[in-house]
Enzyme design. Structure first.
Site, PDB file in Angstrom:
ATOM      1  N   GLY A  13      30.596  43.905  35.530  1.00 21.95           N
ATOM      2  CA  GLY A  13      29.170  44.152  35.288  1.00 21.95           C
ATOM      3  C   GLY A  13      28.282  43.779  36.464  1.00 21.95           C
ATOM      4  O   GLY A  13      27.067  43.700  36.308  1.00 21.95           O
ATOM      5  N   SER A  15      28.204  45.422  39.510  1.00 21.04           N
ATOM      6  CA  SER A  15      28.051  46.504  40.501  1.00 21.04           C
ATOM      7  C   SER A  15      28.037  47.853  39.784  1.00 21.04           C
ATOM      8  O   SER A  15      28.562  47.981  38.674  1.00 21.04           O
ATOM      9  CB  SER A  15      29.241  46.441  41.477  1.00 21.04           C
ATOM     10  OG  SER A  15      29.187  47.504  42.403  1.00 21.04           O
ATOM     11  N   GLY A  16      27.438  48.840  40.428  1.00 18.84           N
ATOM     12  CA  GLY A  16      27.544  50.242  39.996  1.00 18.84           C
ATOM     13  C   GLY A  16      27.235  50.479  38.520  1.00 18.84           C
ATOM     14  O   GLY A  16      26.211  50.030  37.991  1.00 18.84           O
ATOM     15  N   ILE A  17      28.130  51.204  37.879  1.00 22.39           N
ATOM     16  CA  ILE A  17      27.950  51.630  36.484  1.00 22.39           C
ATOM     17  C   ILE A  17      27.829  50.421  35.545  1.00 22.39           C
ATOM     18  O   ILE A  17      26.966  50.387  34.658  1.00 22.39           O
ATOM     19  CB  ILE A  17      29.140  52.523  36.056  1.00 22.39           C
ATOM     20  CG1 ILE A  17      29.151  53.828  36.869  1.00 22.39           C
ATOM     21  CG2 ILE A  17      29.098  52.803  34.554  1.00 22.39           C
ATOM     22  CD1 ILE A  17      30.462  54.629  36.756  1.00 22.39           C
ATOM     23  N   GLY A  18      28.689  49.442  35.729  1.00 20.35           N
ATOM     24  CA  GLY A  18      28.700  48.265  34.843  1.00 20.35           C
ATOM     25  C   GLY A  18      27.405  47.482  34.921  1.00 20.35           C
ATOM     26  O   GLY A  18      26.875  47.015  33.900  1.00 20.35           O
ATOM     27  N   TYR A 148      45.674  56.249  40.908  1.00 17.07           N
ATOM     28  CA  TYR A 148      44.464  56.060  40.093  1.00 17.07           C
ATOM     29  C   TYR A 148      44.514  56.948  38.850  1.00 17.07           C
ATOM     30  O   TYR A 148      44.241  56.497  37.728  1.00 17.07           O
ATOM     31  CB  TYR A 148      43.244  56.398  40.951  1.00 17.07           C
ATOM     32  CG  TYR A 148      41.904  56.256  40.269  1.00 17.07           C
ATOM     33  CD1 TYR A 148      41.244  55.030  40.236  1.00 17.07           C
ATOM     34  CD2 TYR A 148      41.267  57.352  39.688  1.00 17.07           C
ATOM     35  CE1 TYR A 148      39.994  54.908  39.633  1.00 17.07           C
ATOM     36  CE2 TYR A 148      40.028  57.239  39.086  1.00 17.07           C
ATOM     37  CZ  TYR A 148      39.386  56.019  39.062  1.00 17.07           C
ATOM     38  OH  TYR A 148      38.157  55.901  38.461  1.00 17.07           O
TER      39      TYR A 148
HETATM   40  N1  LIG Z   1      32.046  56.073  40.830  1.00 18.66           N
HETATM   41  C1  LIG Z   1      32.755  57.093  40.362  1.00 18.66           C
HETATM   42  O1  LIG Z   1      32.674  58.218  40.862  1.00 18.66           O
HETATM   43  C2  LIG Z   1      33.670  56.885  39.179  1.00 18.66           C
HETATM   44  C3  LIG Z   1      34.238  58.018  38.585  1.00 18.66           C
HETATM   45  C4  LIG Z   1      35.074  57.862  37.495  1.00 18.66           C
HETATM   46  C5  LIG Z   1      35.345  56.598  37.001  1.00 18.66           C
HETATM   47  N2  LIG Z   1      34.789  55.500  37.600  1.00 18.66           N
HETATM   48  C6  LIG Z   1      35.106  54.199  37.026  1.00 18.66           C
HETATM   49  O2  LIG Z   1      33.914  53.527  36.721  1.00 18.66           O
HETATM   50  C7  LIG Z   1      34.149  52.114  36.713  1.00 18.66           C
HETATM   51  C8  LIG Z   1      33.050  51.434  37.502  1.00 18.66           C
HETATM   52  O3  LIG Z   1      33.130  51.839  38.855  1.00 18.66           O
HETATM   53  P1  LIG Z   1      31.848  52.018  39.788  1.00 18.66           P
HETATM   54  O4  LIG Z   1      31.881  53.406  40.270  1.00 18.66           O
HETATM   55  O5  LIG Z   1      30.638  51.484  39.155  1.00 18.66           O
HETATM   56  O6  LIG Z   1      32.307  51.139  41.049  1.00 18.66           O
HETATM   57  P2  LIG Z   1      31.925  49.683  41.558  1.00 18.66           P
HETATM   58  O7  LIG Z   1      30.476  49.628  41.913  1.00 18.66           O
HETATM   59  O8  LIG Z   1      32.932  49.406  42.611  1.00 18.66           O
HETATM   60  O9  LIG Z   1      32.175  48.763  40.293  1.00 18.66           O
HETATM   61  C9  LIG Z   1      33.432  48.335  39.885  1.00 18.66           C
HETATM   62  C10 LIG Z   1      33.249  47.122  39.017  1.00 18.66           C
HETATM   63  O10 LIG Z   1      34.539  46.662  38.571  1.00 18.66           O
HETATM   64  C11 LIG Z   1      34.666  45.290  38.940  1.00 18.66           C
HETATM   65  N3  LIG Z   1      36.058  44.966  39.202  1.00 18.66           N
HETATM   66  C12 LIG Z   1      36.937  45.642  39.978  1.00 18.66           C
HETATM   67  N4  LIG Z   1      38.113  45.001  39.976  1.00 18.66           N
HETATM   68  C13 LIG Z   1      37.974  43.921  39.180  1.00 18.66           C
HETATM   69  C14 LIG Z   1      38.832  42.877  38.791  1.00 18.66           C
HETATM   70  N5  LIG Z   1      40.091  42.812  39.226  1.00 18.66           N
HETATM   71  N6  LIG Z   1      38.354  41.930  37.959  1.00 18.66           N
HETATM   72  C15 LIG Z   1      37.077  41.973  37.519  1.00 18.66           C
HETATM   73  N7  LIG Z   1      36.211  42.937  37.863  1.00 18.66           N
HETATM   74  C16 LIG Z   1      36.660  43.886  38.692  1.00 18.66           C
HETATM   75  C17 LIG Z   1      33.813  45.143  40.182  1.00 18.66           C
HETATM   76  O11 LIG Z   1      33.519  43.797  40.451  1.00 18.66           O
HETATM   77  P3  LIG Z   1      33.661  43.235  41.990  1.00 18.66           P
HETATM   78  O12 LIG Z   1      32.732  44.104  42.792  1.00 18.66           O
HETATM   79  O13 LIG Z   1      33.236  41.830  41.897  1.00 18.66           O
HETATM   80  O14 LIG Z   1      35.103  43.429  42.358  1.00 18.66           O
HETATM   81  C18 LIG Z   1      32.607  45.959  39.772  1.00 18.66           C
HETATM   82  O15 LIG Z   1      31.776  45.251  38.908  1.00 18.66           O
HETATM   83  C19 LIG Z   1      35.560  51.926  37.258  1.00 18.66           C
HETATM   84  O16 LIG Z   1      36.446  51.725  36.185  1.00 18.66           O
HETATM   85  C20 LIG Z   1      35.847  53.250  37.949  1.00 18.66           C
HETATM   86  O17 LIG Z   1      37.229  53.532  38.005  1.00 18.66           O
HETATM   87  C21 LIG Z   1      33.954  55.619  38.669  1.00 18.66           C
END
Ligand SMILES: NC(=O)c1ccc[n+]([C@@H]2O[C@H](COP(=O)([O-])OP(=O)(O)OC[C@H]3O[C@@H](n4cnc5c(N)ncnc54)[C@H](OP(=O)(O)O)[C@@H]3O)[C@@H](O)[C@H]2O)c1
Length: 249
Positions: A13, A15-18, A148
């Site tokens: 939660g 970064s990004g979407i979360g 992935y």
């Molecule tokens: N962006 C896209 O185009 C896209 C498309 C389809 C699906 N998604 C999915 O959407 C979700 C959110 O991604 P996002 O795009 O918002 O990217 P993001 O900004 O990189 O966010 C990823 C989030 O997951 C956390 N995270 C990653 N590894 C972790 C771990 N081992 N333990 C705890 N937290 C962890 C990160 O925390 P830290 O930064 O502290 O590591 C961050 O809060 C992901 O599941 C991703 O696969 C994204």
């Protein structure tokens, strides 16, 4: 104020979407707990989420999730809404995938998310709601996305099964599958240069029927809908938030 008096946990939660979803849950009255790995962005997020509490926790380690759940139990007694969103990317073609890279992606995006759900469920009860972030990557073949895609496809099917198992407990579970969303994830892909990311974005925008990248808010709105009582007769669903990329192909 759909989440007034609700205890919300967002895994990933900071970064990004979360982060966008966590802010939206708080804006609608939820008491938000959230996790991440990066202490600096956890601190920034805590300042941006009214009443939010951040925890440094690695979702790949179920014991670390259990520690967070125990803290929430001590503070608030229960979790009403669980949003499992933590995930990492990792591009590599078949001939280049290392065992370490495969295991890293799967330990977070599949295994970690499944056991995080198991841990959090301990303090969830009837009326609870779970949303899990999948990906369109699980529903189409993009070269270089094998590790992935396999992890997210496994997550999707596991969650469908768990949704069915949880019906009898009065807990709903749904998946939201984002398309290409403008977040830090795109720029921290270990297998891709800045030029490759730019080319990928261009290719995606050309292919998305709505011809734009999604924003975190687009996904957060869908997450809040599925998590709320507005979706009271919806479970086991998969909602694409992708500008029509999968459904209109
Ligand atoms: N962006 C896209 O185009 C896209 C498309 C389809 C699906 N998604 C999915 O959407 C979700 C959110 O991604 P996002 O795009 O918002 O990217 P993001 O900004 O990189 O966010 C990823 C989030 O997951 C956390 N995270 C990653 N590894 C972790 C771990 N081992 N333990 C705890 N937290 C962890 C990160 O925390 P830290 O930064 O502290 O590591 C961050 O809060 C992901 O599941 C991703 O696969 C994204």
């Amino acid at each position: 104020m759909r989440f007034e008096d609700k205890i919300v946990l967002v895994l990933g939660g900071n970064s990004g979407i979360g982060l966008e979803a966590a802010k939206a849950f708080a804006a609608e009255g939820g008491k938000v707990h959230f996790t991440g790995r990066n202490q600096a962005t956890i601190d920034e997020a805590q300042a941006a989420i009214p009443g939010g509490t951040g925890y440094r926790s690695d979702v790949a380690d179920p014991a670390s999730t259990e520690e967070v759940v125990a803290k929430i139990e001590a503070a608030d007694g229960r979790i009403d809404v669980l949003y499992i969103n933590a995930g990492v990317g990792g591009f590599a073609p078949l001939r280049g995938i290392t065992e370490e890279a495969w295991d890293h992606v799967h330990s977070i995006n599949l295994r970690g998310c499944v056991f995080a759900l198991q841990k959090a469920l301990r303090i969830m009860g009837r009326g609870g709601s779970i949303v899990v972030t999948g990906s369109i990557g699980a529903h189409g073949a993009l070269e270089g996305n094998g590790a992935y895609a396999a992890a997210k496809a496994g997550l999707y099917m596991a969650m469908k099964v768990f949704a069915k198992e949880l019906v009898g407990e009065g807990i709903r579970l749904n998946v939201v599958s984002p398309g290409p969303i403008e977040t830090p994830l795109l720029h921290r892909n270990p297998g891709m240069s800045d030029e490759q990311v730019a080319a990928l974005k261009e290719m995606m925008i050309a292919n998305i029927p709505m011809h734009r990248m999604g924003q975190s808010e687009d996904v957060a709105k869908a997450v809040l809908f599925l998590a709320s009582d507005d979706a009271s007769f919806i479970t086991g669903a998969n909602l694409f938030v992708d500008g029509g990329l999968i459904e209109l192909r």
